[in-house]
Design a protein around this motif. Structure first.
Motif, short mmCIF file in Angstrom:
data_model
loop_
_atom_site.label_atom_id
_atom_site.label_comp_id
_atom_site.label_asym_id
_atom_site.label_seq_id
_atom_site.Cartn_x
_atom_site.Cartn_y
_atom_site.Cartn_z
N UNK A 56 0.88 -1.18 0.00
CA UNK A 56 0.00 0.00 0.00
C UNK A 56 0.91 1.21 0.00
N UNK A 57 0.73 2.10 -0.97
CA UNK A 57 1.43 3.39 -0.94
C UNK A 57 0.41 4.44 -0.53
N UNK A 58 0.74 5.21 0.50
CA UNK A 58 -0.22 6.20 0.99
C UNK A 58 0.47 7.55 1.13
N UNK A 59 -0.34 8.61 0.95
CA UNK A 59 0.22 9.95 0.95
C UNK A 59 -0.03 10.67 2.27
N UNK A 60 1.03 11.33 2.70
CA UNK A 60 0.99 12.14 3.93
C UNK A 60 -0.11 13.19 3.83
N UNK A 61 -0.73 13.54 4.90
CA UNK A 61 -0.64 12.91 6.20
C UNK A 61 -1.83 12.01 6.48
N UNK A 62 -3.00 12.43 6.01
CA UNK A 62 -4.20 11.68 6.39
C UNK A 62 -4.27 10.32 5.73
N UNK A 63 -3.59 10.19 4.57
CA UNK A 63 -3.57 8.89 3.90
C UNK A 63 -2.86 7.82 4.71
N UNK A 64 -1.96 8.25 5.61
CA UNK A 64 -1.21 7.28 6.41
C UNK A 64 -2.11 6.50 7.38
N UNK A 65 -3.23 7.11 7.77
CA UNK A 65 -4.01 6.53 8.87
C UNK A 65 -4.66 5.22 8.43
N UNK A 66 -5.58 5.30 7.44
CA UNK A 66 -6.22 4.05 6.99
C UNK A 66 -5.30 3.29 6.05
N UNK A 67 -4.31 3.97 5.44
CA UNK A 67 -3.35 3.26 4.60
C UNK A 67 -2.56 2.24 5.39
N UNK A 68 -2.12 2.61 6.58
CA UNK A 68 -1.35 1.63 7.37
C UNK A 68 -2.26 0.56 7.97
N UNK A 69 -3.50 0.94 8.31
CA UNK A 69 -4.46 -0.07 8.78
C UNK A 69 -4.71 -1.10 7.67
N UNK A 70 -4.86 -0.61 6.43
CA UNK A 70 -5.13 -1.52 5.31
C UNK A 70 -3.93 -2.44 5.04
N UNK A 71 -2.71 -1.89 5.13
CA UNK A 71 -1.51 -2.72 4.93
C UNK A 71 -1.47 -3.84 5.98
N UNK A 72 -1.83 -3.49 7.21
CA UNK A 72 -1.85 -4.49 8.28
C UNK A 72 -2.92 -5.55 8.00
N UNK A 73 -4.11 -5.09 7.58
CA UNK A 73 -5.22 -6.02 7.27
C UNK A 73 -4.83 -6.99 6.15
N UNK A 74 -4.12 -6.47 5.13
CA UNK A 74 -3.79 -7.32 3.97
C UNK A 74 -2.47 -8.05 4.16
N UNK A 75 -1.74 -7.71 5.22
CA UNK A 75 -0.44 -8.35 5.47
C UNK A 75 0.57 -7.99 4.40
#
Ligand SMILES: O=P(O)(O)OC[C@H]1O[C@H](OP(=O)(O)OP(=O)(O)O)[C@H](O)[C@@H]1O
Ligand SMILES: Nc1ncnc2[nH]cnc12
Length: 177
Positions: A56-75
């Motif tokens: 998952x590539x996410x853009x600072x700053x607000x993209x980091x919040x659900x972007x990192x949750x999604x990366x964790x969910x998808x492993x």
């Protein structure tokens, strides 16, 4: 209430922020509601769990919040795309258009392996300039743009059409205005 209705009734509109005429979609009340965050995480996971996604590539700053949750969910891996001057290692930059003038985002030069399938996530799609710049960075390292994921689509702006035209993929989003 559906998930969409819960999200919409929790997002807060801030008039004239950051400047006159803009209605800012404030997701902080969503973040303060753990049950809703969990439901959004499950929905994002369901949208993408059957696709082959390496990062998952996410853009600072607000993209980091659900972007990192999604990366964790998808492993899968998380790739931060940041505003100019914030990443410590060697970087590549991409300029993009704002409503007035230009801005620039950066990625680490070792973040994308050639052929990696990268899903771009941000909280909100407006003109598509930010997500498009992220996609250009991924492609410049021969990564594959596996898709675009947003929580909110401001559908009165041309972001969705712009991304479809430039990258041939229809963006996913949870709610639209
Ligand atoms: O589709 P666009 O027209 O590019 O607009 C969408 C972008 O604008 C907002 O970020 P902002 O630049 O306000 O940064 P922030 O997340 O650091 O608040 C939002 O989080 C997206 O990244
Ligand atoms: N109306 C808006 N609300 C929140 N973030 C934004 N980014 C661009 N337009 C926005």
């Amino acid at each position: 209430m559906s998930l969409q209705e819960q999200i919409k009734s929790t997002i807060r509109d801030i008039n004239d922020y950051p400047k006159a005429g803009i209605v800012f979609k404030d997701i902080t009340p969503v973040l303060a509601t753990p049950k809703l965050v969990k439901a959004i995480a499950s929905e994002l996971r369901a949208q993408f769990e059957n696709e082959k996604i390496d990062a998952i590539a996410a853009t600072e700053a607000r993209g980091f919040i659900f972007g990192s949750i999604l990366a964790l969910e998808l492993g899968c891996a998380f790739i931060p795309i940041r505003k100019k001057g914030k990443l410590p290692y060697a970087t590549r930059s991409q300029e993009y258009q704002l409503e007035y003038g230009t801005a620039s985002v950066e990625i680490h030069t070792d973040a994308v392996k050639p052929g990696a399938r990268v899903l771009i996530h941000d909280d909100l799609l407006a003109t598509g300039g930010t997500a498009g710049a992220a996609a250009d960075l991924i492609k410049s390292f021969d990564g594959v743009v596996a898709g675009f994921s947003f929580i909110i689509n401001l559908s009165f702006l041309p972001g969705e059409e712009n991304l479809m035209q430039r990258y041939g993929v229809k963006p996913h989003y949870l709610v639209k205005y």
